[in-house]
Design a protein around this motif. Structure first.
Motif, PDB file in Angstrom:
ATOM      1  N   THR A   1       0.846  -1.188   0.000  1.00 16.20           N
ATOM      2  CA  THR A   1       0.000   0.000   0.000  1.00 16.20           C
ATOM      3  C   THR A   1       0.880   1.236   0.000  1.00 16.20           C
ATOM      4  N   LYS A   2       0.499   2.202  -0.817  1.00 19.05           N
ATOM      5  CA  LYS A   2       1.161   3.505  -0.814  1.00 19.05           C
ATOM      6  C   LYS A   2       0.086   4.591  -0.860  1.00 19.05           C
ATOM      7  N   ASN A   3       0.480   5.812  -0.475  1.00 23.12           N
ATOM      8  CA  ASN A   3      -0.468   6.930  -0.481  1.00 23.12           C
ATOM      9  C   ASN A   3       0.200   8.151  -1.112  1.00 23.12           C
ATOM     10  N   PRO A   4       0.477   8.093  -2.432  1.00 25.60           N
ATOM     11  CA  PRO A   4       1.194   9.199  -3.071  1.00 25.60           C
ATOM     12  C   PRO A   4       0.394  10.503  -3.042  1.00 25.60           C
ATOM     13  N   LYS A   5       1.070  11.593  -2.708  1.00 17.41           N
ATOM     14  CA  LYS A   5       0.429  12.911  -2.656  1.00 17.41           C
ATOM     15  C   LYS A   5       0.458  13.604  -4.017  1.00 17.41           C
ATOM     16  N   LYS A   6       1.427  13.221  -4.875  1.00 16.40           N
ATOM     17  CA  LYS A   6       1.474  13.702  -6.250  1.00 16.40           C
ATOM     18  C   LYS A   6       1.628  12.483  -7.160  1.00 16.40           C
ATOM     19  N   TRP A   7       1.457  12.705  -8.476  1.00 17.31           N
ATOM     20  CA  TRP A   7       1.502  11.561  -9.388  1.00 17.31           C
ATOM     21  C   TRP A   7       2.830  10.827  -9.266  1.00 17.31           C
ATOM     22  N   HIS A   8       2.734   9.508  -9.134  1.00 13.41           N
ATOM     23  CA  HIS A   8       3.920   8.660  -8.934  1.00 13.41           C
ATOM     24  C   HIS A   8       3.618   7.287  -9.507  1.00 13.41           C
ATOM     25  N   ARG A   9       4.652   6.599  -9.882  1.00 13.09           N
ATOM     26  CA  ARG A   9       4.538   5.227 -10.380  1.00 13.09           C
ATOM     27  C   ARG A   9       3.791   4.330  -9.394  1.00 13.09           C
ATOM     28  N   TYR A  10       3.843   4.651  -8.098  1.00 17.68           N
ATOM     29  CA  TYR A  10       3.126   3.856  -7.098  1.00 17.68           C
ATOM     30  C   TYR A  10       1.631   3.746  -7.423  1.00 17.68           C
TER      31      TYR A  10
END
Length: 322
Positions: free
Chosen positions: A253-262
């Motif tokens: 699980t990840k919670n990217p704040k800006k666009w990211h490969r995640y």
């Protein structure tokens, strides 16, 4: 139109050739008229096996590749757009409005009755996210259902993904308020990059209706918080299932704040550790599968990932005699 005593009348579905839909009618609820929609796509050859799929929150059925995979493996495919979602939404309703998860039992009951009447004797019940929570509880509450032979859940919503202190203190209080003031709204905290990671006009490869699966949903009704919280309490105590169950989730699980490969390789909606934790508390023949680089909706992951999902799913079904 159909009810529990009449045959469904199918018409061409919005997904086009091979896809049919029928409207299911129910007694009025607290908002008035209520309908749900049963979608089907039949396999090329007659079969007594079927799958019934239930979508998640802010969602509807559009995953045609999944339907075709089931058809190719000898299953007739059925899906529900639940009341107040997608095809079933009516102008006087609030989108996605629910006060308890058991409200959905009516359409699942009716869909299964139709599937049985259409010549099937073995059903894989399946759900994604909130639909995974709903189908897990439905299976636990109907241990002797003559059609349900297995359960497959895709990133089931077994717990809220939020700060542990906020969750422990806030969610029970919000649930209590939601009983009295169901239409009050609260910040959803849903990651804003999930739908952009999917839709072909943004960063994804899929085409779907952005009114039915909305890109952002900043506020959620307390009625929904309460419905989920009450349902999850039962999951947290450890439900018993008397059919085999396959619980799938991403590996992280990840919670990217800006666009990211995640956003294209992880679950940005739920905490996969919660899914694993509560799947392990369930009693019965439970298989847990962790999918590397999986999205929240695993069947919408990049092609090599979803091919792995289908390989594991159909190998498991064959192992369980379906």
């Amino acid at each position: 139109m159909t009810n529990s005593t009449t045959e469904p009348v199918y018409q061409l579905d919005v997904l086009g050739s091979g896809y049919e839909q029928a409207t299911l009618n129910f007694p009025d609820d607290y908002e008035g008229e209520v309908t749900a929609t049963l979608i089907r796509k039949k396999a090329a050859q007659p079969t007594s096996k079927a799958v019934l799929y239930i979508h998640g929150f802010i969602d509807y059925f559009f995953q045609t590749e999944m339907a075709e995979q089931f058809n190719q493996h000898g299953f007739d495919f059925y899906a529900l757009d639940l009341r107040k979602y997608g095809r079933s939404y009516l102008p006087h309703q609030k989108y996605y409005n629910v006060r308890e998860i058991a409200e959905y039992d009516a359409e699942i009951d009716q869909a299964l009755a139709i599937i049985g009447a259409e010549g099937h004797d073995a059903v894989l019940l399946s759900g994604h996210s909130t639909g995974g929570l709903t189908t897990t509880l439905y299976t636990a509450h109907h241990p002797d259902h003559p059609l349900i032979k297995a359960l497959w859940v895709n990133s089931p919503f077994y717990d809220f993904n939020m700060n542990p202190i906020k969750k422990k203190l806030g969610i029970p209080n919000l649930s209590r308020v939601g009983k009295i003031c169901p239409d009050l709204k609260f910040p959803s905290e849903l990651n804003k990059w999930y739908v952009p990671s999917l839709h072909k006009t943004m960063h994804g490869e899929w085409d779907f209706n952005l009114e039915w699966k909305q890109p952002t949903y900043p506020l959620v009704r307390l009625s929904f918080v309460r419905a989920i919280y009450e349902a999850q309490k039962e999951i947290h105590q450890g439900v018993s299932l008397n059919v085999p169950a396959l619980v799938m989730h991403s590996d992280q699980t990840k919670n990217p704040k800006k666009w990211h490969r995640y956003a294209q390789t992880t679950d940005v909606i739920l905490d996969v550790k919660h899914i694993d934790k509560y799947a392990r508390k369930m009693k019965g023949d439970i298989t847990i599968s962790k999918i590397k680089n999986g999205l929240h909706d695993l069947v919408l992951s990049e092609q090599p990932v979803r091919e792995n999902v289908y390989q594991q799913l159909f190998d498991w079904l064959a192992l369980k005699g379906l």
